[in-house]
Motif scaffolding. Structure first.
Motif, PDB file in Angstrom:
ATOM      1  N   PHE A 141     -60.446 -66.381  52.059  1.00  0.00           N
ATOM      2  CA  PHE A 141     -61.672 -65.602  52.010  1.00  0.00           C
ATOM      3  C   PHE A 141     -61.314 -64.176  51.615  1.00  0.00           C
ATOM      4  N   VAL A 142     -61.944 -63.669  50.569  1.00  0.00           N
ATOM      5  CA  VAL A 142     -61.669 -62.326  50.052  1.00  0.00           C
ATOM      6  C   VAL A 142     -62.504 -61.334  50.865  1.00  0.00           C
ATOM      7  N   GLU A 143     -61.814 -60.498  51.626  1.00  0.00           N
ATOM      8  CA  GLU A 143     -62.498 -59.552  52.503  1.00  0.00           C
ATOM      9  C   GLU A 143     -62.277 -58.098  52.096  1.00  0.00           C
ATOM     10  N   PRO A 167     -55.205 -49.738  52.093  1.00  0.00           N
ATOM     11  CA  PRO A 167     -56.235 -50.109  53.075  1.00  0.00           C
ATOM     12  C   PRO A 167     -57.307 -51.044  52.519  1.00  0.00           C
ATOM     13  N   ASP A 168     -57.514 -51.059  51.205  1.00  0.00           N
ATOM     14  CA  ASP A 168     -58.522 -51.923  50.603  1.00  0.00           C
ATOM     15  C   ASP A 168     -57.905 -53.086  49.838  1.00  0.00           C
ATOM     16  N   GLU A 169     -56.657 -53.454  50.177  1.00  0.00           N
ATOM     17  CA  GLU A 169     -55.958 -54.539  49.492  1.00  0.00           C
ATOM     18  C   GLU A 169     -55.602 -55.656  50.461  1.00  0.00           C
ATOM     19  N   GLU A 170     -55.475 -56.858  49.897  1.00  0.00           N
ATOM     20  CA  GLU A 170     -54.925 -57.977  50.656  1.00  0.00           C
ATOM     21  C   GLU A 170     -54.087 -58.833  49.712  1.00  0.00           C
ATOM     22  N   PHE A 171     -53.206 -59.645  50.295  1.00  0.00           N
ATOM     23  CA  PHE A 171     -52.296 -60.486  49.530  1.00  0.00           C
ATOM     24  C   PHE A 171     -52.546 -61.946  49.881  1.00  0.00           C
TER      25      PHE A 171
END
Length: 118
Positions: free
Chosen positions: A22-24, A42-46
Motif C-alpha cells: 500500500f503506497v502511503e 520523510p515523504d519516501e518509502e521503499f
C-alpha cells in the motif's frame, strides 16, 4: 488518500504474485533488498520486489506530481523495465502511470492500482 480496501487508506496499491504493498507516501522506491536500510526522506518509502541481483537496489522511483495530479515512474536500473509491455531504459524520461499499469522488472510482474473514485 482514499480507501483501497475497507480498512486501509492509501494513495495506490502495488500487487504482484508474491506481494501487496500500500503506497502511503508521495514518493517510493522499487528495488532489491539492501544489506543496510535505505536512507529515506520523510515523504519516501521503499518496496522490496525481489532479492535478485539483476534488480538494482533503487531500480525505479515513483513520484506524485501535484501540478498535473499524476504518478510518474523513473527507471534507474541498468537492466531497464517494462510498463504495459513497453521497454523503459535507465534515465529515459519519466513515464506516467495510469490505473492498472503493468510493471515488469526482471521476471517480476505487478500492477499499479489507484483507488476507485466515488
Amino acid at each position: 488518500m482514499a480507501k483501497l480496501q475497507p480498512d486501509r487508506e492509501a494513495y495506490a496499491k502495488l500487487i504482484g504474485e508474491r506481494f501487496q504493498y500500500f503506497v502511503e507516501k508521495t514518493r517510493f522506491i522499487l528495488g532489491r533488498k539492501a544489506k543496510k536500510e535505505h536512507k529515506l526522506g520523510p515523504d519516501e518509502e521503499f518496496f522490496c520486489i525481489s532479492e535478485q541481483k539483476n534488480i538494482s537496489r533503487k531500480h525505479a522511483i515513483v513520484t506524485w506530481d501535484p501540478k498535473v495530479k499524476g504518478w510518474y515512474l523513473e527507471c534507474r536500473g541498468k537492466n531497464g523495465l517494462f510498463v504495459n509491455g513497453n521497454h523503459v531504459k535507465a534515465d529515459e524520461k519519466k513515464i506516467k502511470l495510469l490505473d492498472k499499469a503493468q510493471i515488469k522488472i526482471s521476471d517480476i510482474t505487478f500492477y499499479f492500482l489507484l483507488p476507485m473514485r466515488s
